[in-house]
Design an enzyme around this catalytic site. Structure first.
Site, short mmCIF file in Angstrom:
data_model
loop_
_atom_site.label_atom_id
_atom_site.label_comp_id
_atom_site.label_asym_id
_atom_site.label_seq_id
_atom_site.Cartn_x
_atom_site.Cartn_y
_atom_site.Cartn_z
N CYS A 119 13.43 10.57 7.39
CA CYS A 119 13.38 10.06 8.76
C CYS A 119 14.73 10.19 9.46
CB CYS A 119 12.92 8.61 8.75
SG CYS A 119 13.79 7.61 7.56
N LYS B 257 0.85 -1.20 0.00
CA LYS B 257 0.00 0.00 0.00
C LYS B 257 0.88 1.24 0.00
CE LYS B 257 -1.99 2.75 3.15
NZ LYS B 257 -2.07 3.98 2.38
N GLU C 265 10.25 0.79 10.41
CA GLU C 265 11.25 1.85 10.23
C GLU C 265 10.50 3.16 10.46
OE1 GLU C 265 12.99 4.75 9.11
OE2 GLU C 265 12.98 4.06 7.02
N GLU D 28 9.90 15.26 15.91
CA GLU D 28 10.27 15.15 14.50
C GLU D 28 9.43 16.17 13.71
OE1 GLU D 28 9.07 11.58 12.23
OE2 GLU D 28 11.13 11.55 11.49
P1 NDP Z 1 1.94 7.90 8.48
O1 NDP Z 1 2.76 7.07 9.38
O2 NDP Z 1 0.52 8.17 8.87
O3 NDP Z 1 1.87 7.25 7.00
C1 NDP Z 1 2.77 6.31 6.49
C2 NDP Z 1 2.00 5.20 5.76
O4 NDP Z 1 1.19 4.48 6.68
C3 NDP Z 1 1.04 5.72 4.70
O5 NDP Z 1 0.96 4.77 3.65
C4 NDP Z 1 -0.27 5.76 5.45
O6 NDP Z 1 -1.41 5.74 4.62
C5 NDP Z 1 -0.18 4.50 6.28
N1 NDP Z 1 -1.00 4.49 7.47
C6 NDP Z 1 -1.46 5.54 8.19
N2 NDP Z 1 -2.14 5.11 9.26
C7 NDP Z 1 -2.13 3.76 9.22
C8 NDP Z 1 -2.66 2.74 10.07
N3 NDP Z 1 -3.33 3.03 11.18
N4 NDP Z 1 -2.45 1.44 9.74
C9 NDP Z 1 -1.73 1.13 8.63
N5 NDP Z 1 -1.21 2.06 7.80
C10 NDP Z 1 -1.40 3.35 8.09
O7 NDP Z 1 2.67 9.25 8.23
P2 NDP Z 1 1.99 10.65 7.82
O8 NDP Z 1 1.87 10.64 6.38
O9 NDP Z 1 0.72 10.89 8.58
O10 NDP Z 1 3.06 11.66 8.36
C11 NDP Z 1 3.01 12.07 9.73
C12 NDP Z 1 4.38 12.17 10.31
O11 NDP Z 1 4.98 10.89 10.28
C13 NDP Z 1 5.33 13.06 9.51
O12 NDP Z 1 5.18 14.38 9.86
C14 NDP Z 1 6.65 12.50 9.93
O13 NDP Z 1 7.03 13.05 11.16
C15 NDP Z 1 6.37 11.01 10.11
N6 NDP Z 1 6.77 10.23 8.93
C16 NDP Z 1 7.89 9.48 9.01
C17 NDP Z 1 8.32 8.78 7.92
C18 NDP Z 1 9.56 7.97 7.95
O14 NDP Z 1 10.15 7.73 6.90
N7 NDP Z 1 9.98 7.48 9.08
C19 NDP Z 1 7.61 8.82 6.64
C20 NDP Z 1 6.39 9.58 6.67
C21 NDP Z 1 6.02 10.27 7.78
P3 NDP Z 1 -2.08 7.11 4.14
O15 NDP Z 1 -1.06 7.83 3.35
O16 NDP Z 1 -3.23 6.63 3.34
O17 NDP Z 1 -2.49 7.85 5.39
#
Ligand code: NDP
Length: 516
Positions: free
Chosen positions: A327, A219, A293, A424
């Site tokens: 990240c 996904k 991660e 973050e």
């Molecule tokens: P999320 O953790 O919400 O999203 C990452 C992925 O997980 C997306 O594909 C998202 O889908 C999916 N997802 C969200 N909620 C769920 C759930 N309950 N169960 C399974 N999958 C889920 O990150 P955000 O996009 O909301 O970003 C928020 C913050 O997260 C950022 O500001 C940053 O601080 C951090 N982040 C960290 C990352 C990293 O590389 N470590 C990458 C991205 C964000 P969908 O897009 O449909 O919501």
């Protein structure tokens, strides 16, 4: 703005003060001595024509493009223009069930029983197709994420192919990878990826999974589904058997459904710590394997003997690369007190040369923030930094009228208790703290719930080794930052997650080891 700091009044919220404040143009450009002359770059836009976007995309299940069971779609938006790029089918639970069944069938009947050599052949083909289509993928990735074309062209896409090349090399060598043990595939992997490096995170997850004989249901993030759907086309071009790779864009709830699906054997997630916790809870008590991660708040530590100009480049790359939406970004700069003033002056000068704007312009250093929601999060956290008393600096630069842009930002006079030093931000925002002794640097660097990465800048090799051993971080860079290689494992400690991606440990995460 006063001395680079946005002043607020009792009646004016800090966020409004930042938006209102005129940006600060330093007296010198680039050299730090006032001799360099500023100049404007002529626009050098990369053409969008190489990307043939359809109006609508379906899900990729069992080797075919299909519409969602309920026919619903969502839009993927270009964050630099706010224009809709395409509409994408939104998976439902029934679609996930179908994708998991297809993946299981493919794993049992074809992929899992293929020889490693045959699997390698497919992975090599995928790597080659990706290389052949690299320019198209670079442009598409910049359009969908907002990242500068020079980064998607020179970093993301080459690393994507490199991952497939690398793991193709392991596919026929599994019997030598773990001496004395037999490596068996886990089965079907559910993979959830974020929006900051969409295609690269796909490669980190799909390449080792396939090399080890697993099949996948992936996904992508809702704001960046397009490169994964183009990748579906690569799978067809490489003649990958149907069901080995399934791509199911959809909302967060569909991610929850996917990871808790009983037909899944392994979950791999990259994203926020908050969602990582939810996933860990849903997987607990099952026999699914899990790698997470998650977020980070890396310390980039500069000692007084460091090569300063080189360190400046590393600091800039550490936090402004990919708009800081990384990240492992070096978001906390720890500078030895004796050089702090000089280094901050040089850094401000360097910031004044960063070009913010059109991601498809080859001269752009800082592109668009990925979504309005992320821009709001960054703005709110920066406002908290001002409200809590840190000094804000932003270089002069005109931001495009449309799109989600944020100026490269530098905070000095930061206390460890400030939110900008603890949370973050995931944006182009650097918090500068100082230290006097190596012990103090270690103490401050490790004073975070995260443990993903760290950077050390010093001339002394012995100090690098001593410091690296004391860093509670999965990756430590010395006299460089944000360097990635498919052979090198990547992952964190503490709230940055567990498990490793890349290298042999990345393969290990997708196999069950049995005695010979
Ligand atoms: P999320 O953790 O919400 O999203 C990452 C992925 O997980 C997306 O594909 C998202 O889908 C999916 N997802 C969200 N909620 C769920 C759930 N309950 N169960 C399974 N999958 C889920 O990150 P955000 O996009 O909301 O970003 C928020 C913050 O997260 C950022 O500001 C940053 O601080 C951090 N982040 C960290 C990352 C990293 O590389 N470590 C990458 C991205 C964000 P969908 O897009 O449909 O919501």
């Amino acid at each position: 703005m006063h001395n680079g700091r946005a002043m607020t009044t009792e009646t004016e919220p800090a966020a409004a003060a930042i938006a209102r404040a005129p940006s600060h143009r330093p007296s010198s450009w680039g050299l730090g001595d006032g001799r360099a002359v500023p100049w404007e770059y002529a626009p050098a836009p990369e053409s969008r024509d190489i990307v043939r976007l359809k109006d609508r995309y379906g899900l990729f299940i069992d080797g075919r493009e299909v519409q969602a069971a309920d026919g619903e779609r969502f839009a993927s938006v270009d964050p630099a223009t706010e224009e809709v790029l395409a509409e994408v089918a939104r998976a439902t639970p029934a679609d996930i069930d179908k994708a998991v069944r297809a993946a299981r069938r493919a794993q049992r009947t074809r992929w899992g029983s293929l020889s490693g050599r045959a699997r390698a052949k497919y992975l090599f083909r995928i790597a080659r197709v990706l290389q052949e289509r690299s320019r198209e993928f670079a442009v598409l990735e910049s359009m969908d994420t907002g990242k500068p074309i020079k980064e998607s062209r020179d970093v993301d896409i080459p690393l994507v192919s490199a991952h497939f090349w690398y793991y193709a090399g392991w596919a026929d060598k599994l019997e030598y990878a773990f001496p004395g043990r037999v490596a068996r595939p886990l089965g079907v992997a559910a993979q959830i990826i974020p929006w900051n490096f969409p295609l690269l995170m796909l490669a980190w997850k799909i390449a080792p999974a396939l090399a080890a004989g697993n099949t996948v249901v992936l996904k992508p993030a809702s704001t960046t589904p397009l490169s994964a759907l183009f990748f579906a086309d690569v799978c067809r071009e490489a003649d990958l058997p149907p069901g080995v790779v399934n791509i199911v864009p959809g909302p967060a709830a569909i991610g929850t459904y996917l990871v808790s699906h009983p037909g899944i054997d392994k979950v791999a997630f990259t994203g926020s710590t908050e969602v990582g916790r939810i996933i860990a809870r849903s997987v607990a008590g099952t026999d699914k394997a899990l790698t997470l991660e998650l977020g980070g708040k890396a310390a980039n530590i500069v000692f007084e003997d460091a090569a300063l100009d080189q360190a400046i480049e590393g600091i800039v790359n550490g936090i402004y690369f990919n708009q800081g939406e990384v990240c492992c970004a070096g978001s906390r700069l720890l500078v030895q007190e004796s050089i702090a003033d000089l280094l901050i002056d040089k850094l401000k000068d360097r910031l004044s040369t960063l070009r913010v704007g059109d991601p498809l312009d080859k001269n752009t250093d800082v592109g668009a923030i990925n979504s309005r929601a992320q821009l709001e999060k960054i703005t709110e956290l920066v406002a908290s930094g001002v409200a809590e008393g840190a000094d804000l600096y932003q270089p002069a630069c005109d931001l495009p009228e449309r799109g989600y842009f944020f100026r490269p930002t530098l905070f000095t006079n930061v206390a460890q208790s400030h939110r900008i030093a603890r949370e973050e931000i995931f944006g182009p925002v650097l918090s500068v703290l100082t230290f006097r002794t190596p012990d103090e640097a270690v103490e401050k660097a490790n004073n975070t719930p995260y443990g993903l990465s760290a950077g050390i800048w010093t001339e002394k090799g012995s100090r690098i080794l001593a410091m690296a051993q004391k860093m509670k971080a999965g990756v430590v860079w010395a006299n460089t930052f944000n360097k990635f290689d498919p052979t090198s494992p990547f992952g964190g400690y503490k709230e940055s997650g567990y498990g490793r991606e890349g290298g042999l440990p990345g393969l290990h995460a997708y196999v069950r080891l049995e005695d010979r």
